[in-house]
Design an enzyme around this catalytic site. Structure first.
Site, PDB file in Angstrom:
ATOM      1  N   HIS A  40       0.835  -1.206   0.000  1.00 13.83           N
ATOM      2  CA  HIS A  40       0.000   0.000   0.000  1.00 13.83           C
ATOM      3  C   HIS A  40       0.871   1.258   0.000  1.00 13.83           C
ATOM      4  O   HIS A  40       1.199   1.788   1.063  1.00 13.83           O
ATOM      5  CB  HIS A  40      -0.915  -0.005   1.222  1.00 13.83           C
ATOM      6  CG  HIS A  40      -1.877  -1.145   1.246  1.00 13.83           C
ATOM      7  ND1 HIS A  40      -1.524  -2.403   1.675  1.00 13.83           N
ATOM      8  CD2 HIS A  40      -3.177  -1.232   0.875  1.00 13.83           C
ATOM      9  CE1 HIS A  40      -2.568  -3.213   1.579  1.00 13.83           C
ATOM     10  NE2 HIS A  40      -3.584  -2.540   1.101  1.00 13.83           N
ATOM     11  N   GLY A 128      -4.988  -3.205  11.266  1.00 13.27           N
ATOM     12  CA  GLY A 128      -5.246  -3.729   9.939  1.00 13.27           C
ATOM     13  C   GLY A 128      -6.745  -3.907   9.731  1.00 13.27           C
ATOM     14  O   GLY A 128      -7.310  -3.327   8.810  1.00 13.27           O
ATOM     15  N   ASP A 172     -10.302   6.559   5.703  1.00 19.45           N
ATOM     16  CA  ASP A 172     -11.729   6.446   5.407  1.00 19.45           C
ATOM     17  C   ASP A 172     -12.330   5.155   5.944  1.00 19.45           C
ATOM     18  O   ASP A 172     -13.453   5.133   6.425  1.00 19.45           O
ATOM     19  CB  ASP A 172     -11.956   6.526   3.892  1.00 19.45           C
ATOM     20  CG  ASP A 172     -11.807   7.941   3.371  1.00 19.45           C
ATOM     21  OD1 ASP A 172     -12.405   8.851   3.961  1.00 19.45           O
ATOM     22  OD2 ASP A 172     -11.077   8.128   2.381  1.00 19.45           O
ATOM     23  N   GLY A 173     -11.585   4.079   5.821  1.00 20.73           N
ATOM     24  CA  GLY A 173     -12.118   2.800   6.304  1.00 20.73           C
ATOM     25  C   GLY A 173     -12.398   2.841   7.790  1.00 20.73           C
ATOM     26  O   GLY A 173     -13.426   2.333   8.252  1.00 20.73           O
ATOM     27  N   HIS A 284      -3.830   3.058  -3.872  1.00 22.02           N
ATOM     28  CA  HIS A 284      -4.082   2.639  -2.488  1.00 22.02           C
ATOM     29  C   HIS A 284      -3.358   1.343  -2.148  1.00 22.02           C
ATOM     30  O   HIS A 284      -2.649   1.278  -1.147  1.00 22.02           O
ATOM     31  CB  HIS A 284      -5.591   2.465  -2.256  1.00 22.02           C
ATOM     32  CG  HIS A 284      -5.916   1.741  -0.996  1.00 22.02           C
ATOM     33  ND1 HIS A 284      -6.194   2.396   0.180  1.00 22.02           N
ATOM     34  CD2 HIS A 284      -5.993   0.420  -0.715  1.00 22.02           C
ATOM     35  CE1 HIS A 284      -6.409   1.502   1.131  1.00 22.02           C
ATOM     36  NE2 HIS A 284      -6.305   0.299   0.617  1.00 22.02           N
ATOM     37  N   SER A 405     -27.183  -7.968  34.866  1.00 22.01           N
ATOM     38  CA  SER A 405     -27.325  -9.327  34.331  1.00 22.01           C
ATOM     39  C   SER A 405     -25.993 -10.059  34.297  1.00 22.01           C
ATOM     40  O   SER A 405     -25.933 -11.263  34.516  1.00 22.01           O
ATOM     41  CB  SER A 405     -27.895  -9.283  32.914  1.00 22.01           C
ATOM     42  OG  SER A 405     -29.190  -8.741  32.916  1.00 22.01           O
ATOM     43  N   GLU A 441     -20.630  -3.548  22.046  1.00 19.54           N
ATOM     44  CA  GLU A 441     -19.756  -4.680  22.362  1.00 19.54           C
ATOM     45  C   GLU A 441     -18.462  -4.629  21.563  1.00 19.54           C
ATOM     46  O   GLU A 441     -17.401  -4.998  22.064  1.00 19.54           O
ATOM     47  CB  GLU A 441     -20.491  -6.000  22.077  1.00 19.54           C
ATOM     48  CG  GLU A 441     -21.795  -6.192  22.858  1.00 19.54           C
ATOM     49  CD  GLU A 441     -22.983  -5.506  22.214  1.00 19.54           C
ATOM     50  OE1 GLU A 441     -22.836  -4.930  21.105  1.00 19.54           O
ATOM     51  OE2 GLU A 441     -24.083  -5.529  22.803  1.00 19.54           O
ATOM     52  N   ASP A 499     -35.946 -15.099  26.015  1.00 20.08           N
ATOM     53  CA  ASP A 499     -35.448 -14.154  25.003  1.00 20.08           C
ATOM     54  C   ASP A 499     -35.310 -14.806  23.633  1.00 20.08           C
ATOM     55  O   ASP A 499     -35.237 -14.114  22.613  1.00 20.08           O
ATOM     56  CB  ASP A 499     -34.125 -13.523  25.448  1.00 20.08           C
ATOM     57  CG  ASP A 499     -34.347 -12.306  26.350  1.00 20.08           C
ATOM     58  OD1 ASP A 499     -35.473 -11.783  26.362  1.00 20.08           O
ATOM     59  OD2 ASP A 499     -33.393 -11.895  27.031  1.00 20.08           O
ATOM     60  N   HIS A 503     -31.024 -14.640  21.137  1.00 26.57           N
ATOM     61  CA  HIS A 503     -30.195 -14.415  22.316  1.00 26.57           C
ATOM     62  C   HIS A 503     -29.536 -15.691  22.834  1.00 26.57           C
ATOM     63  O   HIS A 503     -28.745 -15.631  23.769  1.00 26.57           O
ATOM     64  CB  HIS A 503     -31.030 -13.779  23.431  1.00 26.57           C
ATOM     65  CG  HIS A 503     -31.297 -12.315  23.220  1.00 26.57           C
ATOM     66  ND1 HIS A 503     -31.850 -11.840  22.064  1.00 26.57           N
ATOM     67  CD2 HIS A 503     -31.063 -11.228  24.001  1.00 26.57           C
ATOM     68  CE1 HIS A 503     -31.960 -10.513  22.144  1.00 26.57           C
ATOM     69  NE2 HIS A 503     -31.488 -10.129  23.306  1.00 26.57           N
TER      70      HIS A 503
END
Lengths: 704, 704
Positions: A40, A128, A172-173, A284, A405, A441, A499, A503
């Protein structure tokens, strides 16, 4: 000590030699990728001025000591542009030489395709997978504040040897990946004033012009997230102008803002001044070709005939970074030594934390759970966490909005939050030990990585086991880096109940066990939970995930040592990953029942039922197959004698991986389909996680 | 036809009966959770006015026909509040009755804990994993525009029977999860004017006051993402006031904005008017208790002694929704019939797409690849995609910014983009067939789900195999719903080379195979790739993921039928998941070599080497183990004869799951550790993915 806010000088010295050094890195980037055949080059070329500015003029780092506590941290979130970092490591004397650049992306070289933590000295984190670096940089900033609180809480702002900046470069990523929005929202909430992120806004990604997929106002979004935002536009004039002083001024301004993280939008042309490929997706991620490289070098007024060339006076100039860094380090040492003298206990704590040693009587406050009473392993874990917290001041953590929980709240220590974030339920303390990730998460996973890598404190994050899927890329990175993060994953089977299938984990345990260098521990009862936590705190070999029950489980009555007769084994075997919990009557059992977590009680009940039919079964509790796999052949043979082919595994989830332990003649009792919304006990019956079914499977395995 | 923009009447009629119906749903929500013993009453109570307004006054839906093409779609992204939807299904006559509400969260009931697609009639999509619904709603809006382009491209805006709205209700969890930022950024870029999202901004999540983790300005963020944003604040006055007319006005305004998606921030008090639990985290996810429910009912002026009670006149009033919906449907039918008459070919296409049938000569343009020349399976896939695209106008897709690497561009059809998003590289067409997701794999996964569920078109999304981890929660949902999405995952092993371990899948194939109801297909050569695509297009039983090579692979010379002598089998066996590619000389081979993808050539080479040592091996190519597992016992025996215990699996990844196919005596050749940055061929050698190693493993398995 120099005050953190004014540490970078206010005058930028930028000589012709500096500019030549920058231009030299552009040529080296093109050469390195060309030699490798792939890589790159584009961003390494256009971000060369930023990288040079940071490494030579802004950051406080000692190239000769990558472990210096006081160093500013640098995180390259757009890790594919690893050359951006390698080239500065070369110029600045961090241990990379031209030969290393020539070995870009070759096996065993110090210059792999993406920066790898633990592989190339000075790399703070493996990056990465896009978004992960920026998200982890938030964790670095969390850690710097927490560690300051642990070691030097009373110093004036910016005045402590534990004060420094976290610099992150993102592309940008990184900006498009959702995980960075999660982490950046938390960074705003946490008012992380020492975090400075550069967004390389070049409007080019692999599919070329980002207008097809990125039309939002990123600067405004970061303002909305509570960041201090500046834009430095090198494209604003008639010609592209790399206005380094303007960028420098923005950095100084960002340093002055201490109550918000800073976001600097740097508008660049990717690959500039490459003659035809600049500002295209082509530059790129591909080698540029000889002709284009010639054109680049000509545009830079460098000799197009020379490759991997740096003028000696340029290198001599840039290598002065070593002396500067050592001087900064020496100056910092004075402050640090003064702190150490004034704070001998804290210094001892720092030494212990950095060494990864246990405190004295580390586990003195970990409870023992009396046999008989039913306790879920999540509740047991909560009590263990609080017992550990008393002895490990460096132990902190929290949940992705499931504290109650997950049973993850350390009581009485306050939440890691600026004062104005206090709520009716939570006390706020900038140095608090309870983390609130919100429903994020994936950011949690990366923040944990950043925290552990920054200063070696012990930290945990929690959610439901099924949502480990959301954080899986970050878990994998922790495993790859052998970062000893801890995951508290509760609600670990269909037994969670109503749930329903969205879940209820089914495939999740094996999907996690598949990740190399990750330990998955599923304790069978409260005391196994305590033993598991002790082992996790004692090992620091990589990440560990606890899979814990929502439902109550009996606490087994145990003896002192190994299983014998009707006496169950102590929990000593937990550290070995699997052990005989309940012995067979004979030396060699007729059948082995191997189970984990909440299903160990099912195996125990099956053993009794089998006994009444004259079948002699042992029960193996296997809380951690990774730890078991490490044991000696002798130990493994003692737990799973090769002669005993009749075996049954019992786990309320996918059966796929059990074949390794039960063999061709074995039978796996498990659940190889999605769950359902219903009472948990009902589902276990419905799906055959019963001792009757285990008995039947045992007979099948015995060929009866 | 009624114009879409003015379809909702401008005057809101809101009678006492309407208000009583709303209040009744609050009591029913409390009763249902109380009876179940657990669940989520809070949001169902406070969002009752919004839900009622949408289902009774705003949306065009026919409760008696959940398949009506012209219906507005409703997506409950905060799926834990499933009662929000069930209660409107009850009031509106969608097929749920009081008994169903009484069975909340019970096995087999129509009212599971989270809304389940395919289980409860009228549910458009399974939700629960936070963020997924909102992200998928963007896919619904993509699909509605694409389908309009397919079936009725020339109608004036809002005038087609294919025009309708997508309504989505989201909560704090949806807003915090990064996947919604990804999807919402795309929604802004795509100018999805028919998408209207409600954000229930109640400032309460499970850990209570969201100030601890959500301090950002969400409205400003959505403006930055290019959305039309309004705020309706029911908390702005001295007392909480559920200003339904203000909300209604905001909906009308959102409908009028046709060039941006709309975001309506609705500031509510969770659980209002529950006397003590409102505005707390406690009411989010637990039964409220009898006393609190009594207080709630008293506050609502309902009889606290009655449970699961609805006044007959209230129900009679709300069930008029059936007649209204049927009238709307009948009116729509006129427009639809007129369209059908004027567009017989398009009508035939619509019928075929809805039926899930193949077009005539569906595979006529799928290329056959000549033997001998080496072609990567990703390149072969790109050619197949273009061959399919000629016959399947309903086939579209794209990549998460890796189009060229993934080989996913359908040529000559334009990108699915508003005109002003055109770039030098990509032509923009609002009805185009090339999708650009940006670097947003997780949103891509959910958008694909929304697209498939909306109108049954065939759509694919692509990234590197390793980044399936980023989209895993969405892939799992597709599998749970049996939604036939297609994933093109390229760069499927360490052979991708220099990008190194962050990019090299090792555990990934088995981690995906663990997900129930998901097909993973890893073709061995170009012609297997074509056969795999044909089978995927023919099956519609659930999601399918292709794992494709970056590196070139030999195209095998094949015969017409089964393998025989030295003639390799045709690709007919691909549809059966595994087949004998190269037969043993004897009826029963000495050893079976079973391989997938790029490692089939390794097995073929090993077979030759073994033959030279007098060992007779068959080679089984196993592109899809899920398809193989479905086959008859006879067929499986013909491929893997039980008598042959000497078996070797060959796959450049984790070996864990192979025990199921190779048994105790088998040997697995694979990679059970992370990769490295180096040349791909070098790594395959270094990690033992060689025919020499397979030969050695075969001998070991034979006990020689």
């Amino acid at each position: 000590m120099t005050d953190l806010k004014t540490r970078t000088g206010t005058e930028l010295e930028w000589t012709e030699l500096d500019q030549k050094a920058v231009d030299t890195t552009r040529a080296l980037a093109a050469d390195a990728v060309q030699k490798a055949g792939n890589g790159h080059p584009g961003t390494a070329i256009s971000l060369a001025p930023l990288a040079y500015l940071l490494f030579q003029k802004v950051m406080r780092r000692d190239p000769s000591d990558s472990t210096w506590l006081g160093r500013d941290r640098f995180i390259l979130s757009n890790g594919h542009s690893s050359l951006t970092q390698y080239l500065q490591f070369f110029l600045g004397g961090y241990g990379l030489e031209i030969e290393d650049l020539e070995q870009l992306r070759q096996y065993g070289s110090k210059t792999p395709g993406h920066p790898e933590y633990g592989h190339t000295d000075g790399i703070e984190i493996t990056t990465g997978p896009l978004g992960s670096g920026l998200a982890a940089s938030v964790g670095f900033a969390y850690a710097s504040r927490f560690e300051r609180g642990l070691f030097d809480p009373d110093a004036a702002a910016g005045d402590s040897p534990f004060d420094h900046y976290i610099y992150c470069v993102a592309g940008d990523g990184d900006i498009e990946e959702g995980v960075t929005n999660e982490a950046s929202s938390l960074a705003g909430t946490q008012q992380l004033g020492n975090l400075i992120v550069f967004y390389d806004d070049n409007q080019i990604s692999i599919e070329d012009d980002t207008n097809i997929a990125l039309s939002e106002d990123v600067a405004k979004r970061y303002e909305a997230l509570g960041w201090h935002v500046q834009t430095v536009d090198w494209k604003s004039g008639a010609d592209y102008h790399e206005d380094v002083p303007a960028l420098y001024a923005a950095i100084l301004e960002a340093q002055r803002v201490t109550d918000k993280p800073s976001f600097i939008v740097l508008k660049t042309i990717i690959g500039w001044p490459s003659p035809t490929l600049r500002n295209t997706g082509k530059i790129h991620g591909s080698a540029m070709g000889e002709a284009e490289i010639k054109g680049l070098k000509e545009a830079l007024e460098l000799d197009p005939e020379k490759t991997f060339f740096v003028e000696p006076e340029v290198l001599a100039h840039t290598r002065r970074a070593v002396g500067r860094g050592q001087a900064q380090h020496a100056e910092w040492n004075q402050g640090f030594d003064a702190w150490a003298e004034a704070n001998p206990e804290r210094k001892a704590l720092l030494d212990r934390v950095l060494a990864g040693d246990l405190p004295e009587d580390a586990f003195a406050d970990v409870p023992e759970f009396p046999a008989g009473k039913a306790v879920s392993t999540r509740v047991a874990s909560g009590k263990v966490i609080n017992g550990l917290a008393k002895r490990f001041p460096e132990f902190w953590g929290g949940s992705a909005d499931l504290a109650e929980s997950n049973n993850t709240t350390i009581e009485g220590v306050g939440s890691f939050l600026p004062p104005e974030r206090a709520t009716a339920m939570w006390k706020a303390n900038p140095y608090g030990r309870v983390l609130h990730f919100g429903i994020r998460e994936h950011a949690m996973g990366n923040i944990l990585n950043g925290i552990v890598l920054h200063g070696n404190t012990r930290v945990f994050g929690a959610t439901f086991l099924i949502f480990s899927d959301y954080m899986r890329p970050a878990v994998r990175l922790a495993a790859l880096m052998k970062a000893p993060t801890i995951y508290v994953w509760t609600h670990d089977s269909v037994a969670l109940g109503g749930d329903g299938p969205t879940h209820q984990p089914v495939e999740t345990l094996w999907a996690l066990r598949l990740i190399p260098q990750l330990d998955i521990i599923r304790p069978a009862d409260a005391n196994e939970t305590a033993a598991a936590w002790k082992q996790i705190m004692s090992r620091r070999m990589g990440p560990a995930g606890l899979a814990l029950s929502r439902q109550n489980l009996p606490v087994f009555e145990r003896g002192e040592g190994e299983a014998s007769g009707d006496v169950f084994a102590s929990t000593d075997g937990v550290a070995k990953g699997a052990y005989v919990l309940a012995a067979a009557k004979k030396d060699v059992p007729d059948v082995i029942l191997i189970a984990t977590g909440s299903e160990v009680q099912v195996a125990v009940a099956a053993r009794e039922a089998l006994a009444s039919e004259g079948i002699d079964a042992s029960v193996v509790s296997a809380p951690c197959l990774e730890w078991f796999d490490e044991q000696s052949a002798e130990y493994k043979e003692s737990v799973l004698p090769a002669a005993v082919k009749a075996r049954v595994s019992v786990e309320a989830g996918a059966t796929l991986g059990w074949a390794k332990y039960i063999g061709d003649q074995g039978r796996a009792v498990g659940i190889d389909h999605f769950g359902a919304s219903a009472d948990g006990d009902f589902l276990l019956q419905e799906f055959g996680i019963t001792h009757e079914h285990v008995v039947a499977a045992a007979k099948e395995s015995l060929g009866r």
